[in-house]
Design a protein around this motif. Structure first.
Motif, short mmCIF file in Angstrom:
data_model
loop_
_atom_site.label_atom_id
_atom_site.label_comp_id
_atom_site.label_asym_id
_atom_site.label_seq_id
_atom_site.Cartn_x
_atom_site.Cartn_y
_atom_site.Cartn_z
N THR A 1 5.53 -7.41 10.74
CA THR A 1 5.06 -7.57 9.36
C THR A 1 4.83 -9.04 9.06
N VAL A 2 5.78 -9.89 9.46
CA VAL A 2 5.62 -11.32 9.20
C VAL A 2 4.42 -11.86 9.95
N ARG A 3 4.24 -11.40 11.18
CA ARG A 3 3.07 -11.85 11.94
C ARG A 3 1.79 -11.47 11.21
N ASN A 4 1.77 -10.25 10.70
CA ASN A 4 0.59 -9.84 9.92
C ASN A 4 0.38 -10.74 8.70
N MET A 5 1.49 -11.07 8.05
CA MET A 5 1.38 -11.89 6.84
C MET A 5 0.93 -13.31 7.16
N GLN A 6 1.29 -13.76 8.36
CA GLN A 6 1.00 -15.15 8.69
C GLN A 6 -0.30 -15.34 9.45
N ARG A 7 -0.96 -14.25 9.81
CA ARG A 7 -2.13 -14.41 10.67
C ARG A 7 -3.28 -15.07 9.89
N ASP A 8 -4.08 -15.79 10.66
CA ASP A 8 -5.28 -16.38 10.09
C ASP A 8 -6.19 -15.27 9.60
N ASP A 9 -6.80 -15.46 8.47
CA ASP A 9 -7.89 -14.55 8.13
C ASP A 9 -8.99 -15.38 7.50
N ASP A 10 -10.14 -14.77 7.33
CA ASP A 10 -11.28 -15.56 6.88
C ASP A 10 -11.58 -15.29 5.41
N ARG A 11 -10.54 -14.93 4.64
CA ARG A 11 -10.83 -14.51 3.28
C ARG A 11 -10.71 -15.62 2.26
N GLY A 12 -10.14 -16.77 2.67
CA GLY A 12 -9.98 -17.88 1.71
C GLY A 12 -8.81 -17.64 0.77
N PHE A 13 -8.88 -18.15 -0.46
CA PHE A 13 -7.77 -18.04 -1.40
C PHE A 13 -8.07 -17.08 -2.56
N ILE A 14 -9.29 -16.53 -2.55
CA ILE A 14 -9.60 -15.45 -3.49
C ILE A 14 -10.14 -14.32 -2.63
N VAL A 15 -9.49 -13.16 -2.70
CA VAL A 15 -9.86 -12.09 -1.76
C VAL A 15 -10.41 -10.88 -2.50
N ARG A 16 -11.27 -10.13 -1.81
CA ARG A 16 -11.77 -8.88 -2.35
C ARG A 16 -10.67 -7.82 -2.22
N VAL A 17 -10.50 -7.06 -3.27
CA VAL A 17 -9.44 -6.06 -3.24
C VAL A 17 -9.97 -4.79 -2.60
N ARG A 18 -9.18 -4.25 -1.66
CA ARG A 18 -9.65 -3.08 -0.94
C ARG A 18 -9.33 -1.78 -1.67
N GLU A 19 -8.17 -1.77 -2.31
CA GLU A 19 -7.77 -0.54 -2.98
C GLU A 19 -7.78 -0.73 -4.49
N ASP A 20 -7.54 0.33 -5.15
CA ASP A 20 -7.55 0.31 -6.61
C ASP A 20 -6.30 -0.40 -7.13
N LEU A 21 -6.51 -1.42 -7.96
CA LEU A 21 -5.35 -2.08 -8.56
C LEU A 21 -5.16 -1.65 -10.02
N SER A 22 -5.81 -0.57 -10.38
CA SER A 22 -5.82 -0.20 -11.80
C SER A 22 -4.43 0.20 -12.31
N VAL A 23 -3.54 0.46 -11.37
CA VAL A 23 -2.21 0.93 -11.78
C VAL A 23 -1.46 -0.09 -12.63
N ILE A 24 -1.84 -1.34 -12.51
CA ILE A 24 -1.00 -2.34 -13.15
C ILE A 24 -1.57 -2.85 -14.46
N ARG A 25 -2.39 -2.00 -15.11
CA ARG A 25 -2.96 -2.44 -16.38
C ARG A 25 -1.95 -2.45 -17.50
N PRO A 26 -1.81 -3.55 -18.18
CA PRO A 26 -0.78 -3.63 -19.21
C PRO A 26 -1.33 -3.37 -20.61
N ASP A 27 -2.56 -2.88 -20.71
CA ASP A 27 -3.22 -2.90 -22.00
C ASP A 27 -2.47 -2.14 -23.08
N GLU A 28 -1.84 -1.05 -22.69
CA GLU A 28 -1.21 -0.22 -23.70
C GLU A 28 -0.09 -0.95 -24.44
N TYR A 29 0.46 -2.00 -23.84
CA TYR A 29 1.58 -2.69 -24.50
C TYR A 29 1.11 -3.72 -25.51
#
Lengths: 484, 484, 484
Positions: free
Chosen positions: B252-280
């Motif tokens: 897992t750490v190796r995966n986290m530390q590996r080089d990738d070509d995505r830079g510091f802003i990455v495209r999200v692969r899955e839906d992040l809609s779960v964390i919407r705080p709007d209702e509060y």
């Protein structure tokens, strides 16, 4: 000192003549040299501190401004700049503001001081303003509506000999000498103060006025020292923009921006007597007593607008230290004058009788800049590497700096000595070697005996030789008994 | 890492052997030149300030980060760094922290912002986290016990166009663009802030991500500017130590530390809609109203964890200055957004109607960094030696600094002008030359007359030409009457 | 002094004329090189941090003072200086004060500490002082009146192994080892502290004592490092002035100022047992409990005089973090020891069991200086450009600095590891990567998955792998279950 200056002058002359370098190169070299010297000074590796007189001056129509050399090591180390202002009778020091807080001591004369705090109300009314206004050349048509208005403006402060004035950074102020003698002030600016986010350089930004001598001279990128120090900022604005902003004819702006040869202190042509605030003084004093300690961070509207900026420092009855046989000390810190909390500065007025001493001490949390106002004395300062960095006679008009933690002693001469000192802390603390609150007194006699390799009775003498005295020490040679 | 160290060792060996290496010498010269230039700039001996566009950029998979040249004199003097971030829809700015406090203005779009304050509770529950989790590829055995757990995390903030965000130094944060358009932000970091005990250099420490273009290039001791500015700190740790610390497989750490070509802003692969705080949001708003002014030094547990970090700066109804004929100013300082007390920064949003002016003024206690968001105008800045250091047209996208105490004026062009300005004080104070709270108004007319050598009625005009206006001045050329 | 100035002037003339003077040039080059190196270090462009032992020492009759090299990059960046003091039994560290606040950890032994606060009362009475005084060689005549007086002095503190002592800047203090074993202390001074208005240089100003080795050597302008660091300031004063000030015979002052070969820690010749404060301890403790949090800016008289300066840091029952399987952390900040608010410093005592880890973390608002007191471990620090600046074994006696925002991890060796760390903030905050209060835990699992490009179950593992642990992590390899 004089010898040294001469030699230095000769040296720099020689180097000017002998070094056949290009002007630009020399200038750059000098810049670099100065930089290096400044860096060392800022590191407070001081080997010599001298009591000095001002060495630069700006002449104005209505007075003179003199400056101590801000590049001297002692001032670079302590991050302060000192100047002396002489405003002649019926002359006006023009409105200006400074990037660092400044304490001003009024050495002589009296005047009216205006301090303009943005957002505060115009609480003063020049009651005789109308008359004066009517008396001026009549432009009827233009201000028919305005004539009946009496002139309203922010508070004007009466200042007198012995007053200490606190001028916060960035606040515009002006001063008018309405007395019969010259108004002489000595002031110290704390360039390293947290209020100043610019560099460590004395500056005053003037809204009006000009360098008297500089008319006609071109000011290049490497301006003269005065041009870097005192500047008219109003003149640099486009006259069209200013006329639009002020909603006045461009001619007025042209008048305001024109070169004149009056300098930064001008002779007043008309009567300014309308703005005398004297009648309020008694009431003021009562109100101020209530205001003490009310300065809090979150009550700006209430307190900044009527904050006290003046403290009378010469009142013998309010001395903080008093000795019938040695003299007195009057101090003003942030508890007495709350604005000093923001400014993180304070001041002290000292008066030593002939041959009396100020106890050897160091300052725990402040640099001290001492200006001798009368008499003469001998000063020793021990600093940095345990060296004596100063051992000199000082007399009236001398100014010198005692850096934080440097230990110093002062003995009055045969006629006593008086001074005012400026400190870079709003609540300065001294640690004296001698007297009832001294470090020696605070230590067990046996520790002193062991530390100094002296006998126990000598240690007892150290502790109790000045048992009932604090900071102010009558001469022990005068036959006076301290041990009643 | 090992490779990198080796390269460094070899490099230093080479430089030891080839003492006369020209490249090295040149580099050192450059270094020294830059040092000197920086020192001068820090001394604020500015002769020119220009409105600029960013001149450096880091491309990422999911967006772009652009930087204004932090070595320019105006930014060196004011000790700030400015950047613009574009996060594309459904992209994520990776978690990072910065050594200096930062104010962020959202110029366009909307997003979710996570700010992780150590020691605060995980008060948010991603209610649909289970489903999403179930939907992911099933590793049954390993987390049987965990599956029923819903994901808990610290509060997530909804941020929108017009919001000002306060990011304290050293606090990790991430931002997800969950909207339909690009999320564009402009931010200013106060490198000289007391919170930063390191040097004056813009830095962001990332927990993930990499420089997109830098794969394969060797990074020597003298890294590229981007490498010094944006860094992944997680990758430098030993994978064994990290696996042990996190109690996860080394893979897992190796995966986290590996080089990738995505830079510091990455495209999200899955839906992040779960964390919407709007209702509060509604409840939040009510709670925050109560919280105001509760930020005290000794109540960290209670207040740091639910401190407000967001203030909507574009609300016309909450303008601090408003003129129907000139425009409006919305400001946020430490009284409105208490966290700004710790950060000692603040911001202002300005809007001038065509040909209107912002009153000429100086800032008493702060540098100001201005970013033009719409329209165009003309700016004059008078500084240092009384010189005009800037006299330029500015248009949207331009950014420039007005150092403390420097006087400035702004006149809107034919389509008006809008801007956001960032200040290096939590409670900035202006001193205007013009208007109801101006220094001219605060002075007796006679003092003005004497100071400028003008007639008393001209002085009266100076004082009352803009009697009912404050900071915002309608064009006096437009035939509008200010003196009803 | 005058002579010296003349010599300097002549010297500079000569150097102007003889441009090719090699000695001067070389010296200047060295100076410049050092300056450049220091400037880089102060800019925290660190590429390497090493755990070090002290490399300089000053021998004294009664002990040894050892110094870590203050010019090393890690200490220049963090602005601190570290030293270790060994005071032999029945020896006395002479009275001195320092221009920057200092935290002292007592690693071994016990002693009596006197801290003299100017203006505070002499609340301690050496009850057996009379006897001891009588016992000394009798000078009857001179102090008949004084003999009946018992010696009064300021409070003396009992200090013991495990105590942390807070020494404010500018306050004179002394320390006597009245125990049976050597008194060993480690201390760190915060040279960049706001209390210090001088330059960043370790200094101690002594009222007594001398460099043991330096007798007879000439001290030039470029003094030795020791001479710049430890100085006797009392000796530089004129003996006549001092005798007058102290009101003692000049002979006494001569005795006090004479060179001796005892250094700055001296062997005590007589019994100092009279000043033992042990009997007050119980009462003190009760009083102190009440005093907590009473330190306010405006109550100096009441609180500065009896402010607590000591905190026992080795009490296992008062650990702030405790893990049966990993170890413990005891910390002292400004809430526990109010004087630390003024000093803006704090400390922490750590103890890790074999193979346990301190969670990888960064410090949000402080530099950290770590001194290993027992055992050994492995430290990784990741800094500046995302480089590993340290990856070393550390063992007892090693000291190193972790600059603010640099991330670090520590794993104990087979025998565990103990340390004390000093911090440049009165209220330091950590941000751990791992554990119950970590940044990973605070983020939504999906954000972690996207950020690191890992699967959602791996992200869950990241968050909950150390769910019930905070800062102190038992070895995950040891087969211990953390997820009960």
């Amino acid at each position: 000192m004089a010898k040294k200056s001469l030699v230095l002058v000769v040296a720099s002359l020689i180097s000017l003549i002998l070094v056949a370098n290009h002007a630009v190169a020399t200038e750059e070299d000098n810049q670099r040299e100065r930089q290096t010297r400044l860096r060392d000074a800022r590191q407070c590796r001081l080997h010599n501190i001298s009591p000095n007189q001002p060495d630069q001056r700006i002449e104005s129509e209505g007075g003179v401004t003199e400056f101590w050399n801000e590049f001297e090591d002692q001032f670079q180390c302590t991050g302060v700049a000192a100047m002396r202002n002489v405003i002649r009778p019926n002359s006006l020091s023009l409105p200006n503001y400074s990037p660092s807080p400044r304490l001003v001591y009024i050495q002589q004369g009296r005047g009216l001081l205006g301090v303009t705090i943005p957002g505060c109300a115009e609480t003063f009314e020049s009651s005789r303003g109308e008359e004066s206004f009517r008396g001026s050349e009549g432009e009827r048509a233009e201000q028919e509506g305005r004539r009946s208005r009496r002139d309203e403006h922010q508070r004007v402060h009466r200042v007198r000999r012995g007053d200490l004035i606190a001028l916060p950074a960035g606040i515009a102020h002006w001063c008018h000498n309405d007395g019969d003698e010259e108004l002489v002030t000595v002031s110290v600016s704390d360039l390293n103060n947290h209020a100043n986010q610019l560099d460590q350089k004395l500056r005053s930004y003037y809204l009006a006025g000009d360098h008297q001598e500089s008319r006609g001279s071109q000011r290049g990128r490497q301006g003269r020292w005065e041009d870097e120090t005192f500047q008219n900022i109003f003149r640099a604005f486009d006259e069209n923009i200013m006329a639009d902003a002020l909603n006045v004819p461009e001619e007025t702006v042209r008048n305001m921006q024109r070169d004149d040869d009056r300098g930064f202190i001008v002779r007043v042509r008309e009567d300014l007597s309308v703005i005398r605030p004297d009648e309020y003084d008694e009431e003021e004093r009562r109100r101020f007593r209530r205001e003490r300690n009310e300065m809090a961070e979150n009550g700006l509207e209430e307190t900044l607008c009527n904050v006290r900026i003046r403290h009378y420092l010469d009142e013998p009855r309010e001395a903080d230290f008093y000795s019938r046989h040695a003299g007195r000390l009057n101090s003003v810190n942030m508890f007495k004058l709350p604005i000093l909390r923001c400014m993180d500065m304070s001041a002290e007025r000292g008066n030593l009788l002939p041959n009396a001493m100020l106890a050897p001490h160091w300052n725990i949390n402040a640099h001290t800049i001492v200006y001798i106002t009368r008499g003469e004395g001998r000063v020793q300062i021990v600093g940095n590497n345990g060296e004596t960095v100063m051992d000199d006679r000082v007399r009236d008009g001398d100014l010198f700096a005692i850096p934080q933690y440097f230990a110093s002693a002062l003995r009055a001469g045969r006629e006593g000595v008086e001074w005012v000192s400026f400190k870079t802390s709003g609540m300065p603390m001294k640690s004296p070697l001698v007297g009832s609150n001294s470090v020696f007194r605070a230590m067990p006699a046996q520790v002193l005996a062991e530390a100094f390799g002296i006998r126990i009775h000598e240690a007892q003498n150290l502790k109790y030789g000045r048992e009932h005295q604090t900071m102010l020490l009558p001469s022990s040679r005068a036959g006076f008994s301290y041990r009643e």
